[in-house]
Enzyme design. Sequence first.
Site, PDB file in Angstrom:
ATOM      1  N   SER B  96     166.823  19.725 110.561  1.00  0.00           N
ATOM      2  CA  SER B  96     165.959  18.895 111.402  1.00  0.00           C
ATOM      3  C   SER B  96     166.601  17.552 111.732  1.00  0.00           C
ATOM      4  CB  SER B  96     164.565  18.817 110.788  1.00  0.00           C
ATOM      5  OG  SER B  96     164.242  17.592 110.228  1.00  0.00           O
ATOM      6  N   ASP B 217     158.641  28.382 114.572  1.00  0.00           N
ATOM      7  CA  ASP B 217     158.818  27.084 113.957  1.00  0.00           C
ATOM      8  C   ASP B 217     157.899  26.125 114.705  1.00  0.00           C
ATOM      9  OD1 ASP B 217     159.663  24.582 113.204  1.00  0.00           O
ATOM     10  OD2 ASP B 217     161.754  25.170 113.022  1.00  0.00           O
ATOM     11  N   HIS B 246     159.569  26.002 109.449  1.00  0.00           N
ATOM     12  CA  HIS B 246     160.573  24.984 109.733  1.00  0.00           C
ATOM     13  C   HIS B 246     161.536  24.810 108.569  1.00  0.00           C
ATOM     14  CE1 HIS B 246     162.216  21.632 111.866  1.00  0.00           C
ATOM     15  NE2 HIS B 246     161.859  20.748 110.971  1.00  0.00           N
TER      16      HIS B 246
END
Lengths: 1109, 266
Positions: B96, B217, B246
């Site tokens: 991320s 996600d 995620h």
Amino acid sequence: MPTSVTTARQFLTEEATRALDEAVAVARRRSHAQTTSLHAVSALLSLPSSTLRDALELCVGVSLDRLPSSKSVEDPPISNSLMAAIKRSQASQRRHPESYHLQQLHSSNNNNANANGCSQTQSILKVELRYFILSILDDPIVSRVFGEAGFRSCDIKLALVRPPVTQVSSRFSRAHCPPIFLCNLTDTVSGRVGYNLLFPGHEDGIDENCKRISEVMAKKSGKSPLLVGVCALEALRAFTESSTKGKSGILDGDLAGLMVMSIEKEVNELVIEGNEEKLGLKLKEVEATLEKCNESGGVRGVVVHFGDLKGLILDGVSGDFVSHLVLKLAGLMEAYRRRLWLMGAADSVEICRKFCDKFPDIEKDWDLQLLPITSSKSSFDGAYPKSSLMRSFVPFGGLFPTPSDLKGPLSGRNQSIPRCNLCNEKYEQEVDAIMKAGSTVSVADQYSENLPSWLRMAAVDTSKGEDVAKTNSGESMLSAKVLGLHKKWNDICQRLHRTPTFPKLDINASMSQVPTVEGPQFSTDLKQRSHGDLSVNGSLFPNQSPSRQIHMQKKFLPKSTASISCTSEGRNMNFHSGLHMDVPSLTQQTDKDMPWFHHPRQSLSSCSGRTHTPSSFVPPVTTDLKLGTIYASTCQESNTTKLLNHKEHLQHLSGSVSAEFDANSETTSYQFAQSSSCSGPTSGEQFDLGDYKSIRKVLAEKVGWQDDAVNSVSQAVSQLRHRYRSSRGINCKGDNWLTFLGPDRVGKKRIASALAEVLFGSQECLVSLDLSLQDKVDHPNSIFECEELNSYDVISRGKTVSDLIAEELRKKPHSVVLLENVDKADYGVQHSLDLAIRTGKFPDSRGREIGINNMVLITTSSITKGNINVICEKKGMKFPEERILGAKNWQMQILVVSASDDAAAGKSNYTGVRVTTVKEASTCTSANKRKLINAVESSEVEKTDTQEREHKVPRSCLDLNFPVEEADEDDTGSGQSKSELLSESSESWLEELLSQVYKKIYFKPFDFDGLANKIVKEMRLQCERRVGSGVALEIDEEVMVQMLAAAWFSDKKGALEDWVAKVLGRSFAEAGQKYNLTPQSVVKLVACEGGVVKEQAPGICLPAKINLN
Amino acid sequence: MGYNLLEALNVRVIGSGDRYLLLAHGLGTDQSVWQRILPLFTPSYRIILYDLACAGSVDPDYFDFSRYTSLHSYVDDLLNILKALGVDRCAYVGHSVSAMIGILASIRRPQLFSKLILIGASPRFLNDEDYHGGFELGEIEKVFSAMESNYEAWVNGFAPLAVGADVPTAVREFSRTLFNMRPDISLFVSRTVFNSDLRGVLGLVRVPCCVIQTARDVSVPASVAEYLRTHLGGRTTVEMLRTEGHLPHLTAPALLAQVLRRALAR
């Protein structure tokens, strides 16, 4: 999940536990379901020794009143957030070891309490009340209440923490320095007395982007920043605005006294209206300013900003104007180095690249430096202050009022001046004085390095910027001085003008937060510059070798993969050579281990299904070698069952293959897996199963022999559709591209046209072009032409292929586009395709673009990566695809000879069917001239030497009566050598292109040999039925090829069988009547070379009548 | 001074092997998130672990609100760590926000990274005219105000959503690390992240990338992976993981490790 009170208690010291208990009591009293931080605060307020004030009690009480009440619980469990606060306080206490020792005593007493599900085995750190309170104050629900009451959590914290601060700082300064990040280099460290937590105030200093822009410009190399990023233009505007507005903090240090001039408007006018005049004037003005800036101390240089780069490469823009402008600016840059900066912005790298493609030398001429811009400060600004809570969150943010606090709520961003105007003026005067002395130093510094910036860059990069600190020392002295001045005047100002309200400590605060204050900011400059040097340099140009650097200098980000290309090419070469060596063994392996590979018709429809088992790689299935032989028609049944037995293994295999599918891997083993291609569903993406099935049904009807490919195509297309339909359906580039790899040209074509029908309603919606046609000789009378597979070289005269494609695309904006043999594409097409897949627009040779987002593009290539398929397939195949593709549409003829005439064949006693290689000398009438070269008995074909005989014999017995080319044409090896000849560059281009398509689908070879066997059987049946069983049948191989081709091309299932039954059977019967057929007779089916089919049988490209001689 | 930085950000180098592998955690987690992946790689790599300055495991006092206003400061940290460790080439795995950081770092120092493996990466979380990032500005503002008004409720709601898959331990673990962050910091960093837009600069990346995307996600729609693949300048592949959520390193470590291993070998 709330925590039980007893568990929470373990973590607290006695005093804090009492507070917690009190909190629980509060919650219980109020019948709340959980004990929150708010209850804790309330409890703390009620404690006799409370450090909190009475007023708060009321606020908290009110807030608690608002909480919903529930059934009363004995001990309302601890809410997550309160528990988190306890954990946090534990952590923060652990960081302060002087209290830690104390706590260990505590914990050793209570070790028995640990058993209760606590993960820490050694000892529990007991939280002191002080830390407990501190953490609770962080909790949003608490700080909100406090905020409403007009308090800041941090104020309260300050009150709590004040005593320990001094201890802590003294400790920190000795043993435990706060971490040094790049922003607190050298002199600021000394300025940063003690505890760095004292200065975290998030003042809105200068925009981060502006800072970085200045860095680029202030560097010794003094690049012109070209901002890249979605927010680049915004950042550019912000920069120019704030730099023109005032001298506030953006252009200072080395850059002090720079003037920003915008030619954006003028450039726009030039570009849109062709108005050169105004721009000329403006540039003169710029030049005049530049002239002056030598003499006067006022303006030291000029920053010319030309706005959005996009304006300069718009389609309609006359190139002359722009190139004129480019030259003009380049001239100015040359003449006024270090005094002139250019500045611009571009949305994306692609635009820069386009621009640089147009003006390859631009980077050098304009001295450009790409600067990635990844955030827009302005939006941050907008959102940030809105949150009043944020401020209260910030620990100790209110400890030392930030400058804007002093000014009250009215003070905006630009007014955050800690000094009054009077002091400020004096300060600036002094700075100026120093600057004059100092600037010479820095300027000298700048000129000392006359290396080309590119080489310098490499140097800096390799030495990891270590020299930066060294070379900057002069400047750092300067900045230290200015910082001193800054401090001094701040000091004076505070003492003289607002003594009472301003806490003494602010000096430190403002010192470490230089960005807040107006005026030159040398310290930040310095820091930023030092890391800017190594960072920005590294950013653009992966330095490889000096020569590479120089090359890059000329080309500036040459096409997309410039930097990688050379290495990857090298790798490709290795890879290919390696592959060739591996091929023999691989194919062997294929022969032995993978019988289904040679029996595509029995393809594993069962196993190619939806197995989602990403299992580890299962070694290839082994079956008997016997089963794998191609012509073993008798074995076929058992073969099928065996295959079914191995279904399980195959499923594993397909699973593993599909797992590798997108991997685009480069190891041969994966290659192998891919080319053998049990292409099951390859990705986990969702799609409509119904849709998938209906598509698959249509495709499977058209192409019955490519089950796996049909499955993957239907899956890909249904996924595609699903995406288009769903709200998330964003059209990504390359999304609507498919690639068909491997043999079976007709199958690919057929699937494409079926897709056209499925997707766009009609097979007419197919644009089909063969990119290899341009270097192919015409084959008159080929079956392919009879099928009208391409009408393309008729119209192609005088046009480039990409124009041709573009034209077709324009005609059919909603269509399936089939580009065959994409590996053979010429450079122009390669370029166009490259852009098309990247941008979603296909450009013709003149740069006009056609949107292709409403199309489905299918590229095909007969080579799979590494050619394995082609080679495998060739080995031991009697009728390879190349040969079938060369089939001619000749009239056929039945000859009847007696076996004794053909004694040369030496098999007079044989009665059966033979497929013979007959070379017709000229026409069918001159039957005596023909020569029987080789005869193979089809019913007992042996795989072993067929091939050699077939390919070698014709050559060795070359009859001078035959044209030489013909023999060559049949040579199936030519295909292979051709693909070997493919240049490395086009190979890597292909790889690149294929890596971007949505999905690659591998096709298996069409099983011509199997079909040939079937035909032979069928014909024999017919022959026996019509003329009796004693007669031998001989089929010319040319005819066989022709029949195979016709069957391959035919849309109709069973069309060939029909033809054999009707046309051929009738002819056999006629021949039987005409001639007196004896067991010695041999019926031969031969092609009348040169005799074109006059009448075509319905549904298949074969003659409707067969001549009898 | 480098030493202090290493200490502050809890930098650890573990494992044996001649190649470096850097694992960078994402927002709301810390280096412990790699725990289940680690043992699979320690035999063959020297693994560098660190915490982002915003992580809950880092002393929040070190989080300088005036410094970490954009991702570039995190990039500075990362590059400084590698410099302090004397690493001159490493493979980078970023999740991320760290994926974004890795992209920026590789633009600045392409030679430093042999490969970027980006898990749940997005160049931009907000939607745009012809870009689907997954979030509307309005939505985000709501999320932020939710964070402000009740961090606890937000965490409780967000954690299972982010984790996506039905793996209670993963949800618990993620909640733990999320709670460890001081709310103000997580809010601040979230703002920074949502304010970042890397779309325009992706083309500057020259390092080969592998984008690992799970099937579903909440933070990153599948189209984003495709967007990355087409826009990243280097040779880029996309790996779809057959799992949801995620945080595949928490929910499906074995699966992820397998893909990682393959991506690293390539």
